[in-house]
Design a protein around this motif. Structure first.
Motif, PDB file in Angstrom:
ATOM      1  N   GLY A 178       0.809  -1.201   0.000  1.00  0.00           N
ATOM      2  CA  GLY A 178       0.000   0.000   0.000  1.00  0.00           C
ATOM      3  C   GLY A 178       0.843   1.251   0.000  1.00  0.00           C
ATOM      4  N   PRO A 179       0.228   2.407   0.180  1.00  0.00           N
ATOM      5  CA  PRO A 179       0.912   3.672  -0.004  1.00  0.00           C
ATOM      6  C   PRO A 179       1.727   4.134   1.202  1.00  0.00           C
ATOM      7  N   LEU A 180       1.648   3.456   2.340  1.00  0.00           N
ATOM      8  CA  LEU A 180       2.408   3.868   3.511  1.00  0.00           C
ATOM      9  C   LEU A 180       3.571   2.929   3.752  1.00  0.00           C
ATOM     10  N   HIS A 181       4.737   3.507   3.956  1.00  0.00           N
ATOM     11  CA  HIS A 181       5.905   2.715   4.342  1.00  0.00           C
ATOM     12  C   HIS A 181       6.376   3.244   5.688  1.00  0.00           C
ATOM     13  N   LEU A 182       6.365   2.393   6.720  1.00  0.00           N
ATOM     14  CA  LEU A 182       6.714   2.787   8.074  1.00  0.00           C
ATOM     15  C   LEU A 182       8.126   2.344   8.403  1.00  0.00           C
ATOM     16  N   THR A 183       8.924   3.265   8.928  1.00  0.00           N
ATOM     17  CA  THR A 183      10.255   2.947   9.426  1.00  0.00           C
ATOM     18  C   THR A 183      10.311   3.363  10.886  1.00  0.00           C
ATOM     19  N   GLU A 184      10.479   2.399  11.774  1.00  0.00           N
ATOM     20  CA  GLU A 184      10.540   2.682  13.201  1.00  0.00           C
ATOM     21  C   GLU A 184      11.980   2.616  13.664  1.00  0.00           C
ATOM     22  N   LEU A 185      12.457   3.697  14.288  1.00  0.00           N
ATOM     23  CA  LEU A 185      13.821   3.735  14.784  1.00  0.00           C
ATOM     24  C   LEU A 185      13.890   3.207  16.214  1.00  0.00           C
ATOM     25  N   GLY A 186      15.102   2.842  16.627  1.00  0.00           N
ATOM     26  CA  GLY A 186      15.303   2.327  17.973  1.00  0.00           C
ATOM     27  C   GLY A 186      15.443   0.833  18.041  1.00  0.00           C
ATOM     28  N   GLY A 187      15.330   0.140  16.915  1.00  0.00           N
ATOM     29  CA  GLY A 187      15.539  -1.295  16.899  1.00  0.00           C
ATOM     30  C   GLY A 187      14.349  -2.126  17.324  1.00  0.00           C
ATOM     31  N   GLY A 188      13.216  -1.496  17.662  1.00  0.00           N
ATOM     32  CA  GLY A 188      12.031  -2.226  18.074  1.00  0.00           C
ATOM     33  C   GLY A 188      10.882  -2.033  17.105  1.00  0.00           C
ATOM     34  N   GLN A 189       9.730  -2.574  17.482  1.00  0.00           N
ATOM     35  CA  GLN A 189       8.549  -2.495  16.624  1.00  0.00           C
ATOM     36  C   GLN A 189       7.305  -2.123  17.440  1.00  0.00           C
ATOM     37  N   VAL A 190       7.505  -1.398  18.529  1.00  0.00           N
ATOM     38  CA  VAL A 190       6.396  -1.060  19.421  1.00  0.00           C
ATOM     39  C   VAL A 190       5.321  -0.272  18.679  1.00  0.00           C
ATOM     40  N   LEU A 191       5.713   0.793  17.999  1.00  0.00           N
ATOM     41  CA  LEU A 191       4.738   1.638  17.326  1.00  0.00           C
ATOM     42  C   LEU A 191       4.203   0.979  16.063  1.00  0.00           C
ATOM     43  N   THR A 192       5.056   0.236  15.366  1.00  0.00           N
ATOM     44  CA  THR A 192       4.607  -0.472  14.165  1.00  0.00           C
ATOM     45  C   THR A 192       3.524  -1.481  14.522  1.00  0.00           C
ATOM     46  N   ARG A 193       3.752  -2.241  15.602  1.00  0.00           N
ATOM     47  CA  ARG A 193       2.738  -3.208  16.039  1.00  0.00           C
ATOM     48  C   ARG A 193       1.458  -2.503  16.482  1.00  0.00           C
ATOM     49  N   MET A 194       1.617  -1.341  17.107  1.00  0.00           N
ATOM     50  CA  MET A 194       0.450  -0.581  17.537  1.00  0.00           C
ATOM     51  C   MET A 194      -0.393  -0.158  16.332  1.00  0.00           C
ATOM     52  N   ILE A 195       0.279   0.282  15.274  1.00  0.00           N
ATOM     53  CA  ILE A 195      -0.446   0.682  14.066  1.00  0.00           C
ATOM     54  C   ILE A 195      -1.097  -0.524  13.403  1.00  0.00           C
ATOM     55  N   ASP A 196      -0.400  -1.670  13.402  1.00  0.00           N
ATOM     56  CA  ASP A 196      -1.003  -2.899  12.880  1.00  0.00           C
ATOM     57  C   ASP A 196      -2.268  -3.256  13.659  1.00  0.00           C
ATOM     58  N   ARG A 197      -2.214  -3.101  14.994  1.00  0.00           N
ATOM     59  CA  ARG A 197      -3.387  -3.393  15.833  1.00  0.00           C
ATOM     60  C   ARG A 197      -4.520  -2.428  15.523  1.00  0.00           C
ATOM     61  N   LEU A 198      -4.202  -1.158  15.346  1.00  0.00           N
ATOM     62  CA  LEU A 198      -5.229  -0.178  14.987  1.00  0.00           C
ATOM     63  C   LEU A 198      -5.913  -0.556  13.684  1.00  0.00           C
ATOM     64  N   ARG A 199      -5.105  -0.969  12.717  1.00  0.00           N
ATOM     65  CA  ARG A 199      -5.663  -1.368  11.424  1.00  0.00           C
ATOM     66  C   ARG A 199      -6.589  -2.569  11.584  1.00  0.00           C
ATOM     67  N   SER A 200      -6.164  -3.563  12.373  1.00  0.00           N
ATOM     68  CA  SER A 200      -7.003  -4.746  12.596  1.00  0.00           C
ATOM     69  C   SER A 200      -8.299  -4.372  13.289  1.00  0.00           C
ATOM     70  N   GLU A 201      -8.224  -3.500  14.286  1.00  0.00           N
ATOM     71  CA  GLU A 201      -9.423  -3.070  14.985  1.00  0.00           C
ATOM     72  C   GLU A 201     -10.365  -2.352  14.031  1.00  0.00           C
ATOM     73  N   HIS A 202      -9.805  -1.488  13.208  1.00  0.00           N
ATOM     74  CA  HIS A 202     -10.644  -0.718  12.285  1.00  0.00           C
ATOM     75  C   HIS A 202     -11.349  -1.642  11.287  1.00  0.00           C
ATOM     76  N   LEU A 203     -10.601  -2.581  10.741  1.00  0.00           N
ATOM     77  CA  LEU A 203     -11.186  -3.493   9.758  1.00  0.00           C
ATOM     78  C   LEU A 203     -12.234  -4.408  10.393  1.00  0.00           C
ATOM     79  N   ALA A 204     -12.066  -4.677  11.702  1.00  0.00           N
ATOM     80  CA  ALA A 204     -13.028  -5.515  12.413  1.00  0.00           C
ATOM     81  C   ALA A 204     -14.215  -4.719  12.958  1.00  0.00           C
ATOM     82  N   GLY A 205     -14.209  -3.410  12.744  1.00  0.00           N
ATOM     83  CA  GLY A 205     -15.306  -2.565  13.214  1.00  0.00           C
ATOM     84  C   GLY A 205     -15.272  -2.282  14.704  1.00  0.00           C
ATOM     85  N   ILE A 206     -14.079  -2.410  15.324  1.00  0.00           N
ATOM     86  CA  ILE A 206     -13.951  -2.158  16.762  1.00  0.00           C
ATOM     87  C   ILE A 206     -13.695  -0.675  16.963  1.00  0.00           C
ATOM     88  N   ALA A 207     -14.576  -0.040  17.712  1.00  0.00           N
ATOM     89  CA  ALA A 207     -14.440   1.409  17.937  1.00  0.00           C
ATOM     90  C   ALA A 207     -13.979   1.692  19.362  1.00  0.00           C
TER      91      ALA A 207
END
Length: 305
Positions: free
Chosen positions: A276-305
């Motif tokens: 897709g049109p977004l490419h995320l690069t997370e600094l610091g060697g971890g994936q805390v924020l990337t996983r958070m955004i993945d969770r947000l996407r899953s919640e949104h697609l599942a209709g969780i508000a």
């Protein structure tokens, strides 16, 4: 009127750089870009001479997230990597994002973070992550036990919030969250009730440093935790002060990003979710924020508000 920096075509990739905040420090996070960090280490230790005991490399404990994650960003630029289209930082990580975007230089950013730390050090309190409850249930549980001193400090996802407040009140709230159906609660490794009105005295102490700071318009948009919209240069100093007493609107910031730059599809730096049109690069060697955004996407697609 469209912003000049906005992508003209939905098919174009928008490169978003993410900077995590406090609570995710660990040993050996510095070597993510050790060469760049070595170049800046003498300047860092001189600035922190009053609080840094050792200046050897590698140190027994890693440097602060602000210094560690700024170094790899500069290293990318020296290697002529393409600049980001947008920068986002979570909590204290917003300072990294602003510095990476040129709103202030490394030394001025470091001075701001030091002043912020001094201003907030005297404010007692803690922060509690609550996972598995939507916002309205968290508020209902807080109202039911009568704890007005506990406030929502981070809106991370639809069902991941962070609370701030005095330790005694957080101790009362924690079992109530589990009774309300929370899957998990966890005290953060942060000594203070950040992003709540309890930080108002700290904000007053921090204000002189923020108002006198040398700042300029970021070269790329930096989405503000305070408003979930790009920072405005004219409001930058006051926003840094208000950042202490207002919640982190992370979920709302990501939703703004989706609306402006191509919907829910995301292509992360390590594990592509969907092309897709977004490419995320997370600094610091971890994936805390990337996983958070993945969770947000899953919640949104599942209709969780």
């Amino acid at each position: 009127m469209a912003h000049a920096w906005r992508k003209e075509a939905a098919s174009m990739t928008c490169h978003v750089v993410l900077f995590p905040g406090l609570g995710v420090q660990r040993r050996s996070m510095g070597p993510v870009s050790s060469a760049a960090t070595r170049r800046w280490w003498p300047r860092l230790t001189r600035s922190l001479a009053s609080t840094t005991r050792t200046a050897s490399w590698p140190a027994r404990s890693s440097p602060s997230p602000r210094s560690t994650w700024s170094a790899p960003w500069r290293s990318k630029h020296t290697e002529r990597a393409p600049p980001p289209d947008i920068a986002m930082g979570h909590s204290l990580g917003e300072y990294n994002a602003l510095q990476a975007a040129g709103a202030f230089d490394f030394a001025d950013g470091l001075a701001l973070v030091q002043a912020r730390a001094r201003a907030t050090a005297r404010v007692p309190g803690v922060m509690l992550a609550v996972v598995g409850l939507p916002q309205h249930q968290v508020r209902e549980a807080l109202d039911a036990i009568g704890t007005p001193e506990v406030q929502i400090a981070n809106f991370n996802t639809a069902r991941q919030l962070v609370l701030s407040g005095p330790s005694r009140d957080i101790d009362r709230v924690r079992p109530a969250m589990h009774l309300a159906g929370a899957r998990l609660t966890r005290l953060l490794k942060i000594s203070g009730p950040f992003h709540s009105t309890h930080m108002a005295p700290a904000g007053q102490r921090f204000m002189p440093a923020a108002q006198s700071a040398r700042v300029q318009a970021p070269s790329v948009p930096v989405i503000a935790n305070l408003t979930a919209r790009p920072h405005r240069a004219a409001d930058l100093r006051s926003s840094l002060v208000r950042h202490l007493t207002n919640p982190v609107l992370w979920r709302q910031s990501v939703e703004w990003l989706w609306r402006e730059h191509g919907g829910l599809a995301a292509h992360t730096g390590r594990h592509p979710a969907m092309p897709g049109p977004l490419h995320l690069t997370e600094l610091g060697g971890g994936q805390v924020l990337t996983r958070m955004i993945d969770r947000l996407r899953s919640e949104h697609l599942a209709g969780i508000a």
